[in-house]
Scaffold this active site. Structure first.
Site, short mmCIF file in Angstrom:
data_model
loop_
_atom_site.label_atom_id
_atom_site.label_comp_id
_atom_site.label_asym_id
_atom_site.label_seq_id
_atom_site.Cartn_x
_atom_site.Cartn_y
_atom_site.Cartn_z
N ASN A 281 51.65 57.28 55.52
CA ASN A 281 50.56 56.40 55.91
C ASN A 281 49.87 55.80 54.70
O ASN A 281 49.47 56.52 53.78
CB ASN A 281 49.54 57.21 56.74
CG ASN A 281 48.33 56.39 57.12
OD1 ASN A 281 48.44 55.21 57.44
ND2 ASN A 281 47.16 57.02 57.08
N ARG B 17 37.69 61.72 40.16
CA ARG B 17 38.77 62.01 39.21
C ARG B 17 38.92 60.93 38.13
O ARG B 17 39.66 61.13 37.17
CB ARG B 17 40.09 62.21 39.95
CG ARG B 17 40.14 63.53 40.72
CD ARG B 17 41.54 63.78 41.24
NE ARG B 17 41.86 62.91 42.37
CZ ARG B 17 43.10 62.67 42.79
NH1 ARG B 17 44.14 63.20 42.16
NH2 ARG B 17 43.31 61.90 43.83
N SER C 78 33.59 15.76 4.29
CA SER C 78 33.83 17.20 4.18
C SER C 78 32.62 17.89 3.57
O SER C 78 31.98 17.37 2.64
CB SER C 78 35.06 17.46 3.31
OG SER C 78 36.20 16.91 3.91
N ASN D 8 39.99 13.80 15.49
CA ASN D 8 40.53 14.86 14.65
C ASN D 8 39.37 15.71 14.12
O ASN D 8 38.41 15.19 13.55
CB ASN D 8 41.31 14.27 13.48
CG ASN D 8 42.00 15.33 12.65
OD1 ASN D 8 43.13 15.70 12.93
ND2 ASN D 8 41.32 15.83 11.62
#
Length: 450
Positions: A169, A15, A405, A359
């Site tokens: 049950n 199912r 950078s 950092n």
């Protein structure tokens, strides 16, 4: 007290309308099977046997992924629940102490309930887990007299009076291993389905002069998953329970209904979890840490005082030490960030080790994969990695070093050095105006041509 677990996980789950074995569908980011194994783990079992059937190889693999000590056996053909338990008998022939039968598709059984069943064994040879159903439907009924269980009656075989009984049950059974296997060996299949039902062991026990009893749990614990709808209900029930436990344990959830926990998520007291946070498997958040909104975490450890997010992802192997800051749109994978590291935004750190108080600038990437193999990046203490730095692994940046950078770092950077790895800028005065004029004239000519 030695305990053996027998987990029945052979069903196809027709199912579910799925190619995936039913017990491998997930609740709280883990297979249903793992929930049964987790509940049983609290009993510190000496042996665990998973009975497989449909998709046996995949189910066995999932069981071993939870615990390499788990044993598996295949039920083929599948002739009922008693037949399934019987498949475990050869493996547990020498097992001492208790045996508990659980189901791989029933994810909400609590360890406390299993402990209660073991305690009830002092008074009964066989103990069955029952529940009072709001709508008993077609559940098997538990027929009792005082504290004694007389029989388990399947709905189709029950009288009208027996169908009026609301004590149902769950299928979970506890007995000594020897008694369980002795009784299972006597179960017959003289029924319409021609199957061997584990429920028959109660009447067989009484016929042998053994007593049977019942432990009653909340109906919600017994939810079995047979459909996608029930899978969704199990997820909702698990999350409701997990959220309530977190709040009770001193965790702040700013929007509890939006937080989704994993099966094994651990969150310490005074941690703060923001809205729309999703925990996968293997996450530990220590006391005082904060996970801000819209984060996805799996297989990671976040230490006291660290904060993560919003919109961050921690993948397996991410280890954040105390007071680490991981900001928005940062992804960490298989990387250790030591105390005080800051990774503010728009960064990927994979297969890396970053020293304390370093950092990491925005847009930094550890280029860890060469198309065939993964390579590691090591960054020292108190270093500064400039924004938009590409660290091409394997590479090491020393303590106190700095990368400019926009650099592409392909060689090791010594401690306290500055590394600049970018092309020299060339500036052409007045050229921008000439280029724009040329481009505009080209655009105008094309427009006339149309």
């Amino acid at each position: 007290m030695a305990v053996s677990l027998i987990i029945l996980a052979a069903g196809m789950g027709t199912r579910m309308n799925s190619d995936l074995p039913k017990v491998l569908h997930k609740v709280a980011a883990s297979p249903l099977l793992h929930h049964a194994l987790q509940a049983g783990r609290a009993l510190e079992p000496a042996r665990v046997v998973v009975v497989t059937g449909h998709g046996a190889a995949d189910v066995a693999k999932a069981a071993l992924a939870f615990d390499e000590a788990v044993e598996t056996v295949v039920q083929d053909p599948q002739l009922g629940t008693a037949h399934a338990v019987a498949q475990a008998a050869p493996l547990l022939a020498d097992a001492a102490g208790e045996a508990i039968v659980l189901y791989g598709d029933t994810p909400l059984i609590r360890p406390e309930t299993l402990q209660a069943m073991l305690a009830a064994r002092r008074d009964h040879a066989v103990v069955v887990l029952g529940f009072h159903a709001a709508d008993p439907g077609r559940y098997g009924r538990l027929l009792t007299e005082g504290d004694k269980l007389l029989a388990i009656r399947e709905y189709k075989d029950a009288t009208e009076a027996e169908r009026a009984v609301t004590l149902c049950n769950s299928g979970v059974i506890c007995a000594s291993a020897k008694v369980l296997f002795d009784l299972v060996a006597k179960v017959g299949n003289a029924n319409a389905a021609g199957e061997y039902y584990l429920t028959d062991v109660v009447e067989l026990a009484r016929a042998a002069g053994l007593s049977a009893g019942v432990v009653i749990c909340d109906e919600a614990e017994t939810l079995g998953v047979n459909t996608r709808q029930q899978l969704a209900e199990a997820e909702a029930a698990f999350q409701a329970r997990a959220r309530a436990e977190a709040l009770e344990n001193g965790v702040t959830l700013t929007a509890p209904e939006t937080v989704f926990f994993g099966l094994d998520t651990v969150v310490g007291r005074d941690a703060v979890i923001g809205p729309h946070v999703l925990f996968g498997p293997g996450v530990t958040i220590e006391s005082g840490a904060e996970i801000k909104g819209f984060c996805h975490l799996e297989g990671c450890h976040v230490s006291r005082g660290a904060d993560v997010g919003p919109f961050a992802r921690l993948r397996p192997g991410a280890e954040l030490a105390e007071d680490v800051h991981v900001g928005n749109f940062v992804e960490i994978k298989n990387a250790i960030l030591e105390e005080g590291v800051k990774v503010g935004h728009l960064t990927y750190l994979g297969d890396a080790h970053v020293g304390e108080f370093t950092n990491i600038g925005a847009g930094t990437v550890t280029c860890n994969y060469d198309g065939v193999m993964k390579h590691r990046t090591t960054i020292g203490k108190r270093a500064f990695i400039g924004s938009d730095t590409m660290l091409v692994a394997p590479v090491t940046v020393g303590d106190g070093a700095l990368t400019a950078s926009g650099s592409v770092i392909t060689e090791d950077v010594p401690a306290e050095a500055v590394a600049i790895g970018r092309a020299k800028q060339v500036t052409k005065p007045g050229l921008a105006t000439k280029l724009f004029e040329k481009l505009k004239s080209i655009k105008a000519a094309k427009a006339k041509g149309q």
